[in-house]
Design an enzyme around this catalytic site. Structure first.
Site, PDB file in Angstrom:
ATOM      1  N   LYS A  19       0.198   1.282   5.206  1.00 25.89           N
ATOM      2  CA  LYS A  19      -0.408   1.500   3.879  1.00 25.89           C
ATOM      3  C   LYS A  19      -1.785   0.871   3.825  1.00 25.89           C
ATOM      4  O   LYS A  19      -2.084  -0.095   4.534  1.00 25.89           O
ATOM      5  CB  LYS A  19       0.464   0.924   2.752  1.00 25.89           C
ATOM      6  CG  LYS A  19       0.631  -0.605   2.712  1.00 25.89           C
ATOM      7  CD  LYS A  19      -0.475  -1.358   2.011  1.00 25.89           C
ATOM      8  CE  LYS A  19      -0.338  -2.852   2.192  1.00 25.89           C
ATOM      9  NZ  LYS A  19      -1.551  -3.618   2.087  1.00 25.89           N
ATOM     10  N   ALA A 107       0.084  -8.399  11.043  1.00 24.02           N
ATOM     11  CA  ALA A 107      -0.766  -9.274  10.209  1.00 24.02           C
ATOM     12  C   ALA A 107      -2.142  -8.640   9.982  1.00 24.02           C
ATOM     13  O   ALA A 107      -3.175  -9.286  10.102  1.00 24.02           O
ATOM     14  CB  ALA A 107      -0.908 -10.662  10.842  1.00 24.02           C
ATOM     15  N   GLY A 109      -2.886  -6.373   7.213  1.00 28.62           N
ATOM     16  CA  GLY A 109      -3.128  -5.851   5.866  1.00 28.62           C
ATOM     17  C   GLY A 109      -2.663  -4.422   5.709  1.00 28.62           C
ATOM     18  O   GLY A 109      -3.051  -3.727   4.775  1.00 28.62           O
ATOM     19  N   ALA A 111       0.804  -3.613   6.021  1.00 27.25           N
ATOM     20  CA  ALA A 111       2.239  -3.674   5.695  1.00 27.25           C
ATOM     21  C   ALA A 111       3.132  -3.241   6.846  1.00 27.25           C
ATOM     22  O   ALA A 111       4.201  -2.657   6.621  1.00 27.25           O
ATOM     23  CB  ALA A 111       2.553  -2.888   4.419  1.00 27.25           C
ATOM     24  N   GLY A 112       2.725  -3.545   8.067  1.00 25.55           N
ATOM     25  CA  GLY A 112       3.544  -3.166   9.225  1.00 25.55           C
ATOM     26  C   GLY A 112       4.904  -3.854   9.226  1.00 25.55           C
ATOM     27  O   GLY A 112       5.930  -3.202   9.463  1.00 25.55           O
ATOM     28  N   GLY A 113       4.943  -5.144   8.947  1.00 25.56           N
ATOM     29  CA  GLY A 113       6.219  -5.874   8.932  1.00 25.56           C
ATOM     30  C   GLY A 113       7.130  -5.370   7.822  1.00 25.56           C
ATOM     31  O   GLY A 113       8.331  -5.157   8.030  1.00 25.56           O
ATOM     32  N   SER A 114       6.554  -5.153   6.638  1.00 23.58           N
ATOM     33  CA  SER A 114       7.337  -4.611   5.518  1.00 23.58           C
ATOM     34  C   SER A 114       7.820  -3.204   5.857  1.00 23.58           C
ATOM     35  O   SER A 114       8.945  -2.818   5.521  1.00 23.58           O
ATOM     36  CB  SER A 114       6.485  -4.535   4.249  1.00 23.58           C
ATOM     37  OG  SER A 114       6.096  -5.821   3.844  1.00 23.58           O
ATOM     38  N   ASP A 147       5.876  -5.479  -0.331  1.00 21.51           N
ATOM     39  CA  ASP A 147       5.444  -4.128   0.028  1.00 21.51           C
ATOM     40  C   ASP A 147       6.596  -3.243   0.519  1.00 21.51           C
ATOM     41  O   ASP A 147       6.387  -2.058   0.794  1.00 21.51           O
ATOM     42  CB  ASP A 147       4.384  -4.178   1.138  1.00 21.51           C
ATOM     43  CG  ASP A 147       3.079  -4.802   0.665  1.00 21.51           C
ATOM     44  OD1 ASP A 147       2.841  -4.849  -0.558  1.00 21.51           O
ATOM     45  OD2 ASP A 147       2.300  -5.252   1.529  1.00 21.51           O
TER      46      ASP A 147
HETATM   47  O1  C5P Z   1       5.962 -10.620  -0.494  1.00 23.05           O
HETATM   48  P1  C5P Z   1       5.364 -10.979   0.828  1.00 23.05           P
HETATM   49  O2  C5P Z   1       6.318 -11.755   1.699  1.00 23.05           O
HETATM   50  O3  C5P Z   1       4.739  -9.840   1.541  1.00 23.05           O
HETATM   51  O4  C5P Z   1       4.172 -11.980   0.502  1.00 23.05           O
HETATM   52  C1  C5P Z   1       3.583 -12.795   1.482  1.00 23.05           C
HETATM   53  C2  C5P Z   1       2.774 -13.872   0.782  1.00 23.05           C
HETATM   54  O5  C5P Z   1       1.663 -13.277   0.108  1.00 23.05           O
HETATM   55  C3  C5P Z   1       3.536 -14.612  -0.309  1.00 23.05           C
HETATM   56  O6  C5P Z   1       4.236 -15.706   0.224  1.00 23.05           O
HETATM   57  C4  C5P Z   1       2.417 -15.047  -1.239  1.00 23.05           C
HETATM   58  O7  C5P Z   1       1.778 -16.205  -0.728  1.00 23.05           O
HETATM   59  C5  C5P Z   1       1.419 -13.909  -1.137  1.00 23.05           C
HETATM   60  N1  C5P Z   1       1.566 -12.928  -2.230  1.00 23.05           N
HETATM   61  C6  C5P Z   1       1.137 -13.280  -3.499  1.00 23.05           C
HETATM   62  N2  C5P Z   1       1.248 -12.366  -4.518  1.00 23.05           N
HETATM   63  C7  C5P Z   1       1.744 -11.132  -4.299  1.00 23.05           C
HETATM   64  C8  C5P Z   1       2.175 -10.753  -3.003  1.00 23.05           C
HETATM   65  C9  C5P Z   1       2.066 -11.678  -1.985  1.00 23.05           C
HETATM   66  O8  C5P Z   1       0.662 -14.398  -3.720  1.00 23.05           O
HETATM   67  N3  C5P Z   1       1.815 -10.270  -5.308  1.00 23.05           N
END
Ligand code: C5P
Length: 318
Positions: A19, A107, A109, A111-114, A147
């Protein structure tokens, strides 16, 4: 909750898109540490594949792009996705072999892991014939990462909350992109923390007000309805871009090089460091990708189009 025995031994392969964010408006940090945001997700045709097969134990292997930096243990979101689905569906003997073939850098940006977690949910739902609904998969996915629900649906979709509350965007047309991958990944958490620091410094210096709750860009939504990339390009926006640029100053050169190659819009994707360039046509996307490579402003490039569909099963069998 039903109890589902191991019903199938076939291997199931699901595919999931990367994405980019056409808009990423970031509000203040919430009490839980996440940031409230409004984003326009856009899935593009750069896909990872996840194959799952019944096994006595959980195992995970990764091949392809950035395979050497992706964890192969419980810290991998795909592993957590299989475990969470097994629990929710009451699957006994939930050993599963997970094989991830990556084209989406880690890593980055994108969303590969998601995405890999979303593909694992879809594939295991099929493997175990668990028959969880799309809504149930999205609920499990939201606990894994912000994501993941989007990676399940794909397309062009508005995300709110921390990104997990989704509504479809009315978007027309196909958009062609060149993607420039950075040399080293960026931690999403670090980029958000840097965004907070930069904003706090500007607020203290009287250069900007306290961050407000974010709003959807209506000019962008109108441009997306027109299907005209020349209208969409100038309206791309990303509140995390200043933070990504402060952590990776060389990305400025990458963005400038893409603009000089005629990109209609140039933006850091999500928390970066991937830069996304909106092109006029598929051939223009290839030209930008070749030009960026020639300029030596990125590790490697790809071209892709969107919107792409979300995670779905593409093969049964090995
Ligand atoms: O949800 P995800 O694990 O992808 O988020 C990774 C990190 O990105 C979170 O631990 C947080 O520090 C930050 N994040 C955030 N606000 C969001 C999404 C992610 O601060 N809406």
């Amino acid at each position: 909750m039903t109890s589902v025995a191991r019903l199938s031994r076939a291997a199931i392969t699901a595919r999931v898109p990367a994405k980019i964010n056409l808009q990423l408006a970031v509000g203040p940090a919430r009490a839980d540490g996440y940031h409230s945001l409004v984003t326009v997700f856009h899935a593009v045709s750069l896909f990872d594949e996840v194959t799952v097969a019944a096994a006595d134990e959980m195992s995970l292997s990764v091949t392809g792009e950035d395979a050497d930096v992706v964890p192969v243990d419980q810290s991998n979101l795909a592993w957590q996705a299989a475990a969470a689905l097994a629990k929710a569906a009451g699957v006994r003997d939930a050993g599963v072999q997970i094989r991830i073939r990556k084209r989406i850098p880690a890593a980055a940006g994108l969303a590969g892991g998601s995405g890999d977690a979303a593909a694992t949910l879809v594939a295991c739902n099929d493997l175990w014939q668990a028959e969880l609904s799309a809504t149930e998969l999205a609920e499990i996915g939201a606990d894994l990462g912000s994501d993941v629900p989007f990676a399940l649906v794909g397309g062009t979709t508005v995300g709110r909350g921390r990104g997990e509350h989704l509504t479809p965007a009315l978007a027309a047309g196909t958009y062609h992109w060149a993607l420039a991958f950075g040399r080293h990944g960026l931690s999403t958490a670090e980029v958000y923390a840097t965004c907070d620091r930069l904003r706090a410094a500007r607020v203290a210096a009287g250069k900007q007000p306290e961050p407000a709750e974010p709003d959807l860009s209506h000019p962008l939504m109108t441009a997306l309805r027109s299907g005209d990339p020349a209208k969409v390009g100038p309206l791309l926006s990303n509140d995390l871009q200043p933070a990504a640029l402060s952590l990776r100053p060389r990305l400025r050169r990458t963005l400038t090089a893409g603009r000089e190659l005629g990109a209609l819009g140039a933006i850091v994707s999500g928390s970066g460091p991937t830069c996304a360039f909106l092109a006029k046509s598929p051939s223009h996307a290839r030209e930008i990708a070749v030009g960026l490579t020639g300029a030596g402003v990125c590790r490697t490039v790809a071209h892709a189009s969107g919107p792409a569909p979300g995670a779905s099963v593409v093969r049964t069998g090995t």
